[in-house]
Design a protein around this motif. Sequence first.
Motif, PDB file in Angstrom:
ATOM      1  N   MET A  30      24.211  40.703  34.335  1.00 23.62           N
ATOM      2  CA  MET A  30      25.594  40.415  34.696  1.00 23.62           C
ATOM      3  C   MET A  30      26.493  41.295  33.845  1.00 23.62           C
ATOM      4  O   MET A  30      26.178  41.577  32.680  1.00 23.62           O
ATOM      5  N   GLY A  31      27.607  41.734  34.401  1.00 24.93           N
ATOM      6  CA  GLY A  31      28.573  42.494  33.632  1.00 24.93           C
ATOM      7  C   GLY A  31      29.140  41.631  32.509  1.00 24.93           C
ATOM      8  O   GLY A  31      29.347  40.432  32.683  1.00 24.93           O
ATOM      9  N   GLN A  32      29.388  42.243  31.375  1.00 29.23           N
ATOM     10  CA  GLN A  32      29.836  41.498  30.198  1.00 29.23           C
ATOM     11  C   GLN A  32      31.110  40.710  30.477  1.00 29.23           C
ATOM     12  O   GLN A  32      31.221  39.537  30.106  1.00 29.23           O
ATOM     13  N   ALA A  33      32.079  41.315  31.152  1.00 29.35           N
ATOM     14  CA  ALA A  33      33.345  40.625  31.425  1.00 29.35           C
ATOM     15  C   ALA A  33      33.139  39.429  32.348  1.00 29.35           C
ATOM     16  O   ALA A  33      33.864  38.435  32.254  1.00 29.35           O
ATOM     17  N   LEU A  34      32.141  39.493  33.237  1.00 24.34           N
ATOM     18  CA  LEU A  34      31.878  38.401  34.171  1.00 24.34           C
ATOM     19  C   LEU A  34      31.175  37.238  33.502  1.00 24.34           C
ATOM     20  O   LEU A  34      31.116  36.141  34.062  1.00 24.34           O
ATOM     21  N   VAL A  35      30.601  37.466  32.318  1.00 23.77           N
ATOM     22  CA  VAL A  35      29.972  36.404  31.544  1.00 23.77           C
ATOM     23  C   VAL A  35      30.974  35.790  30.571  1.00 23.77           C
ATOM     24  O   VAL A  35      30.982  34.590  30.322  1.00 23.77           O
ATOM     25  N   GLN A  36      31.848  36.640  30.023  1.00 23.02           N
ATOM     26  CA  GLN A  36      32.863  36.155  29.081  1.00 23.02           C
ATOM     27  C   GLN A  36      33.880  35.248  29.768  1.00 23.02           C
ATOM     28  O   GLN A  36      34.417  34.318  29.157  1.00 23.02           O
ATOM     29  N   THR A  37      34.168  35.533  31.023  1.00 22.67           N
ATOM     30  CA  THR A  37      35.095  34.717  31.799  1.00 22.67           C
ATOM     31  C   THR A  37      34.419  34.368  33.121  1.00 22.67           C
ATOM     32  O   THR A  37      33.403  34.948  33.477  1.00 22.67           O
ATOM     33  N   THR A  38      34.963  33.429  33.870  1.00 20.91           N
ATOM     34  CA  THR A  38      34.227  32.900  35.021  1.00 20.91           C
ATOM     35  C   THR A  38      35.090  32.804  36.274  1.00 20.91           C
ATOM     36  O   THR A  38      36.318  32.754  36.209  1.00 20.91           O
ATOM     37  N   LEU A  39      34.415  32.735  37.420  1.00 22.58           N
ATOM     38  CA  LEU A  39      35.054  32.502  38.710  1.00 22.58           C
ATOM     39  C   LEU A  39      35.363  31.015  38.872  1.00 22.58           C
ATOM     40  O   LEU A  39      34.833  30.178  38.133  1.00 22.58           O
ATOM     41  N   PRO A  40      36.184  30.651  39.868  1.00 22.08           N
ATOM     42  CA  PRO A  40      36.411  29.225  40.126  1.00 22.08           C
ATOM     43  C   PRO A  40      35.113  28.497  40.489  1.00 22.08           C
ATOM     44  O   PRO A  40      34.237  29.063  41.145  1.00 22.08           O
ATOM     45  N   HIS A  41      34.996  27.251  40.039  1.00 20.79           N
ATOM     46  CA  HIS A  41      33.832  26.430  40.408  1.00 20.79           C
ATOM     47  C   HIS A  41      33.991  25.843  41.811  1.00 20.79           C
ATOM     48  O   HIS A  41      33.018  25.674  42.539  1.00 20.79           O
ATOM     49  N   SER A  42      35.222  25.505  42.168  1.00 20.39           N
ATOM     50  CA  SER A  42      35.519  24.969  43.495  1.00 20.39           C
ATOM     51  C   SER A  42      36.756  25.681  44.023  1.00 20.39           C
ATOM     52  O   SER A  42      37.400  26.444  43.307  1.00 20.39           O
ATOM     53  N   ASP A  43      37.073  25.446  45.285  1.00 15.41           N
ATOM     54  CA  ASP A  43      38.190  26.140  45.923  1.00 15.41           C
ATOM     55  C   ASP A  43      39.511  25.737  45.260  1.00 15.41           C
ATOM     56  O   ASP A  43      39.925  24.578  45.337  1.00 15.41           O
ATOM     57  N   PRO A  44      40.193  26.680  44.584  1.00 17.92           N
ATOM     58  CA  PRO A  44      41.453  26.313  43.918  1.00 17.92           C
ATOM     59  C   PRO A  44      42.623  26.167  44.887  1.00 17.92           C
ATOM     60  O   PRO A  44      43.680  25.663  44.503  1.00 17.92           O
ATOM     61  N   GLY A  45      42.459  26.656  46.119  1.00 16.82           N
ATOM     62  CA  GLY A  45      43.505  26.502  47.122  1.00 16.82           C
ATOM     63  C   GLY A  45      44.700  27.407  46.943  1.00 16.82           C
ATOM     64  O   GLY A  45      45.724  27.231  47.601  1.00 16.82           O
ATOM     65  N   VAL A  46      44.599  28.377  46.025  1.00 18.28           N
ATOM     66  CA  VAL A  46      45.682  29.337  45.781  1.00 18.28           C
ATOM     67  C   VAL A  46      45.061  30.740  45.718  1.00 18.28           C
ATOM     68  O   VAL A  46      43.858  30.883  45.493  1.00 18.28           O
ATOM     69  N   PRO A  47      45.856  31.806  45.903  1.00 16.03           N
ATOM     70  CA  PRO A  47      45.287  33.161  45.928  1.00 16.03           C
ATOM     71  C   PRO A  47      45.181  33.829  44.559  1.00 16.03           C
ATOM     72  O   PRO A  47      44.887  35.019  44.483  1.00 16.03           O
ATOM     73  N   PHE A  48      45.445  33.072  43.465  1.00 21.52           N
ATOM     74  CA  PHE A  48      45.391  33.668  42.130  1.00 21.52           C
ATOM     75  C   PHE A  48      44.674  32.718  41.181  1.00 21.52           C
ATOM     76  O   PHE A  48      44.871  31.503  41.224  1.00 21.52           O
ATOM     77  N   PHE A  49      43.837  33.279  40.305  1.00 18.14           N
ATOM     78  CA  PHE A  49      43.054  32.458  39.368  1.00 18.14           C
ATOM     79  C   PHE A  49      42.882  33.242  38.081  1.00 18.14           C
ATOM     80  O   PHE A  49      42.683  34.460  38.102  1.00 18.14           O
ATOM     81  N   GLU A  50      42.956  32.544  36.927  1.00 16.40           N
ATOM     82  CA  GLU A  50      42.797  33.231  35.651  1.00 16.40           C
ATOM     83  C   GLU A  50      41.992  32.378  34.685  1.00 16.40           C
ATOM     84  O   GLU A  50      42.152  31.160  34.633  1.00 16.40           O
ATOM     85  N   ARG A  51      41.105  33.031  33.945  1.00 19.96           N
ATOM     86  CA  ARG A  51      40.359  32.387  32.864  1.00 19.96           C
ATOM     87  C   ARG A  51      40.474  33.256  31.624  1.00 19.96           C
ATOM     88  O   ARG A  51      40.537  34.495  31.720  1.00 19.96           O
ATOM     89  N   THR A  52      40.448  32.622  30.454  1.00 22.52           N
ATOM     90  CA  THR A  52      40.644  33.334  29.198  1.00 22.52           C
ATOM     91  C   THR A  52      39.523  33.025  28.227  1.00 22.52           C
ATOM     92  O   THR A  52      39.084  31.876  28.115  1.00 22.52           O
ATOM     93  N   ASN A  53      39.053  34.055  27.524  1.00 18.17           N
ATOM     94  CA  ASN A  53      38.047  33.909  26.472  1.00 18.17           C
ATOM     95  C   ASN A  53      38.496  34.740  25.275  1.00 18.17           C
ATOM     96  O   ASN A  53      38.238  35.942  25.222  1.00 18.17           O
TER      97      ASN A  53
END
Length: 295
Positions: A30-53
């Motif tokens: 897996m790419g390092q950035a994709l492990v440090q931060t993550t995708l939504p677990h469920s449908d957030p219902g909006v077109p923008f999502f952010e995670r911070t590490n």
Amino acid sequence: MTGLSRAGKLIALASEINDIEVDAGSLAFMGQALVQTTLPHSDPGVPFFERTNGAVSLSIIANPRIGLPFGTVPRLLLAWICTEAVKTKSPMLGLGKSQNEFLRKLGMRTDGRDCQRLRAQSLKLFSSMLSITYQSHGRFGLKNMPIADEAFVLWDPHRPDDRMLWESTLKLSSEFFRNVTESPVPIDMRVLHALSKSPFAMDVYSWLVYRIFLLRVTNRPSVLIPWKSLKLQFGADYSDTPRGLLDFKKRFLQRLKEALLFYPEANVSAQDTGLLVVASRLRIRHTGGARLSSL
């Protein structure tokens, strides 16, 4: 394993997997950035999502008509994409001549439900833009990158086993290809499949492998990661209250327990202020010749 509880199934799978060393077939990246931060677990219902590490933030911007990728399928897709890019050293990836052929590559079932999930989440993932920002000691860096420059999926969704004359292809963007091949994190694809009922558990496993790898290569004995930092990384959808933090901590420790079944060598312990991660034996001790980041 019919009739076993989820915990019983995971224990049985872990016993099978831990008895056999990672080989070329199960070694994934897996790419390092994709492990440090993550995708939504469920449908957030909006077109923008952010995670911070810590200093790193991952933003995902979706086409509003299509929506954000979420759940298990985009995680399996990204693991396969990153692995193929690292192993082939090429941004041009062949997806197979039939939909069912690609489903089997991902370890998914070839029934109608998984066909629909693959098609919907592929569209969401390939049409999204990733934005990675780094902020440290007053410095700021930004990388905007689509996953793919081009994607040609030629399969007939109504005839998923029919083989086409031409193979469906995916051309990774130069930025995404560079990001995942310059600093890949080795993981065990069998474990991702075993944990695939919980995207959260998949994320915790991949992160734990990376965090211990990071301790080893930087010669640090341990790190204490505050619960608030872990919540920003894994559970930003929990309320920003003491109760929300407690709920997140309880859920995180449940998923960590599942991930540790597949990484029994990991030395981690829950403290009042955070999670203590100690430099431990690496679960995956070879990289199939891939060059890892010096970090």
